[in-house]
Design a protein around this motif. Sequence first.
Motif, PDB file in Angstrom:
ATOM      1  N   TRP A 174     -13.025  65.898  32.554  1.00 40.56           N
ATOM      2  CA  TRP A 174     -14.046  66.560  32.193  1.00 40.56           C
ATOM      3  C   TRP A 174     -15.368  66.884  33.078  1.00 40.56           C
ATOM      4  N   THR A 175     -15.967  67.765  33.898  1.00 37.99           N
ATOM      5  CA  THR A 175     -16.964  68.035  34.592  1.00 37.99           C
ATOM      6  C   THR A 175     -18.291  68.661  33.690  1.00 37.99           C
ATOM      7  N   TRP A 176     -20.260  68.101  34.047  1.00 37.29           N
ATOM      8  CA  TRP A 176     -20.463  69.029  33.490  1.00 37.29           C
ATOM      9  C   TRP A 176     -20.067  70.846  33.339  1.00 37.29           C
ATOM     10  N   ASP A 177     -19.585  71.191  34.466  1.00 40.65           N
ATOM     11  CA  ASP A 177     -20.161  72.429  34.671  1.00 40.65           C
ATOM     12  C   ASP A 177     -19.039  73.178  33.648  1.00 40.65           C
ATOM     13  N   THR A 178     -18.195  72.572  33.708  1.00 39.57           N
ATOM     14  CA  THR A 178     -16.550  72.704  31.749  1.00 39.57           C
ATOM     15  C   THR A 178     -17.448  72.294  31.209  1.00 39.57           C
ATOM     16  N   SER A 179     -18.146  71.580  30.666  1.00 45.10           N
ATOM     17  CA  SER A 179     -18.798  71.721  28.982  1.00 45.10           C
ATOM     18  C   SER A 179     -19.427  72.575  28.261  1.00 45.10           C
ATOM     19  N   ASN A 180     -19.921  72.460  26.747  1.00 46.15           N
ATOM     20  CA  ASN A 180     -20.015  73.232  25.987  1.00 46.15           C
ATOM     21  C   ASN A 180     -21.355  73.337  26.550  1.00 46.15           C
ATOM     22  N   ALA A 181     -21.844  72.163  26.185  1.00 46.17           N
ATOM     23  CA  ALA A 181     -23.131  72.209  26.996  1.00 46.17           C
ATOM     24  C   ALA A 181     -23.592  73.569  28.304  1.00 46.17           C
ATOM     25  N   SER A 182     -23.199  72.539  28.738  1.00 45.45           N
ATOM     26  CA  SER A 182     -23.634  73.818  29.944  1.00 45.45           C
ATOM     27  C   SER A 182     -23.189  75.522  30.153  1.00 45.45           C
ATOM     28  N   LEU A 183     -22.043  75.640  29.247  1.00 50.73           N
ATOM     29  CA  LEU A 183     -22.212  76.864  29.089  1.00 50.73           C
ATOM     30  C   LEU A 183     -22.679  77.357  28.586  1.00 50.73           C
ATOM     31  N   PHE A 184     -23.235  76.094  26.910  1.00 48.79           N
ATOM     32  CA  PHE A 184     -24.247  77.656  26.109  1.00 48.79           C
ATOM     33  C   PHE A 184     -25.677  77.889  27.004  1.00 48.79           C
ATOM     34  N   ILE A 185     -25.759  76.521  27.341  1.00 48.52           N
ATOM     35  CA  ILE A 185     -27.335  77.144  28.810  1.00 48.52           C
ATOM     36  C   ILE A 185     -27.515  77.538  30.024  1.00 48.52           C
ATOM     37  N   THR A 186     -26.355  78.371  30.827  1.00 54.74           N
ATOM     38  CA  THR A 186     -25.878  78.658  31.820  1.00 54.74           C
ATOM     39  C   THR A 186     -25.990  79.901  31.214  1.00 54.74           C
ATOM     40  N   SER A 187     -25.588  80.030  29.805  1.00 56.40           N
ATOM     41  CA  SER A 187     -25.509  81.849  29.681  1.00 56.40           C
ATOM     42  C   SER A 187     -26.816  82.394  28.848  1.00 56.40           C
ATOM     43  N   ILE A 192     -27.202  86.264  29.013  1.00 56.52           N
ATOM     44  CA  ILE A 192     -26.803  86.657  28.338  1.00 56.52           C
ATOM     45  C   ILE A 192     -27.258  86.470  26.731  1.00 56.52           C
ATOM     46  N   ARG A 193     -27.051  87.300  25.673  1.00 52.63           N
ATOM     47  CA  ARG A 193     -27.455  87.104  24.433  1.00 52.63           C
ATOM     48  C   ARG A 193     -26.836  86.490  23.287  1.00 52.63           C
ATOM     49  N   GLY A 194     -25.986  85.361  23.835  1.00 49.26           N
ATOM     50  CA  GLY A 194     -24.636  85.120  23.202  1.00 49.26           C
ATOM     51  C   GLY A 194     -23.685  85.006  22.997  1.00 49.26           C
ATOM     52  N   ALA A 195     -23.361  83.149  23.039  1.00 45.39           N
ATOM     53  CA  ALA A 195     -22.558  82.845  23.137  1.00 45.39           C
ATOM     54  C   ALA A 195     -21.334  82.436  22.119  1.00 45.39           C
ATOM     55  N   ALA A 196     -20.407  81.747  22.300  1.00 46.60           N
ATOM     56  CA  ALA A 196     -19.692  81.658  21.190  1.00 46.60           C
ATOM     57  C   ALA A 196     -18.148  80.901  21.739  1.00 46.60           C
ATOM     58  N   ARG A 197     -18.056  79.439  21.612  1.00 44.82           N
ATOM     59  CA  ARG A 197     -16.810  78.756  21.393  1.00 44.82           C
ATOM     60  C   ARG A 197     -15.506  79.371  20.866  1.00 44.82           C
ATOM     61  N   TRP A 198     -14.607  79.852  21.323  1.00 39.04           N
ATOM     62  CA  TRP A 198     -13.139  80.254  20.661  1.00 39.04           C
ATOM     63  C   TRP A 198     -13.481  79.792  18.596  1.00 39.04           C
ATOM     64  N   ASN A 199     -13.315  78.420  19.088  1.00 38.11           N
ATOM     65  CA  ASN A 199     -12.897  78.535  17.858  1.00 38.11           C
ATOM     66  C   ASN A 199     -14.609  77.539  16.617  1.00 38.11           C
ATOM     67  N   TYR A 200     -15.594  77.919  17.616  1.00 37.83           N
ATOM     68  CA  TYR A 200     -16.511  78.047  16.537  1.00 37.83           C
ATOM     69  C   TYR A 200     -17.303  78.702  16.286  1.00 37.83           C
ATOM     70  N   ALA A 201     -16.748  79.839  16.468  1.00 33.00           N
ATOM     71  CA  ALA A 201     -17.050  81.211  15.518  1.00 33.00           C
ATOM     72  C   ALA A 201     -16.954  80.999  14.250  1.00 33.00           C
TER      73      ALA A 201
END
Length: 201
Positions: A174-187, A192-201
């Motif tokens: 795994w890398t930072w660019d593919t992490s949960n935190a990175s995708l939430f922060i980048t969004s 982007i108004r909202g983001a949800a990992r598929w199994n967290y929603a």
Amino acid sequence: REVDLYAKACAALLKELKNRGYGNELLGVSFYNEPNGNGFTLEASKDTTNAQKIAYYNKIIDAVHSELTTQKLNVDILAAEISNVMTNDKFGNYTFLKETAGNSRVSAATFHMYYWTLYGDKYGIDAPVNANYIKNLAETAGAVLKKPMYLTEFNTGNYDYGKGSAEESSGGLWTWDTSNASLFITSANSGIRGAARWNYA
């Protein structure tokens, strides 16, 4: 005819939810999960073209909007829950998003992004789905649509589906660019108004 019936059923469900006290939670409605997949077809045909799917999806949008207006239901329509939208438009997913979310009756665009390291023509992905891809799509599609965008599903992890572990995959660890935190922060940083990992929603 089936589209009109679907629109009536959609309005009836929303009205029932409002009657049960969920009115404040109803921020929007969207139709079909990942309609760019083979499951979204006309008359059970697997040969439905992308253009036909787009036209049919827009027909659903128009019919539901008309019914919601008739029923005086103030609920936004979101579109189109497309998966792995690449701006290179491989397989027409980017076109699908633009031509459905671009419908004047749609209030916001919704899309899904799943990390995949299996590149090539078979999958239509030419680079890892990571924070940079999210940023690129937000900037590119956002400038065209001029509407709010929501990442309603994403997955992370630098591995190929079906492999036993990250170490066994072609993508490695795994890398930072593919992490949960990175995708939430980048969004968030990309507008982007909202983001949800598929199994967290």
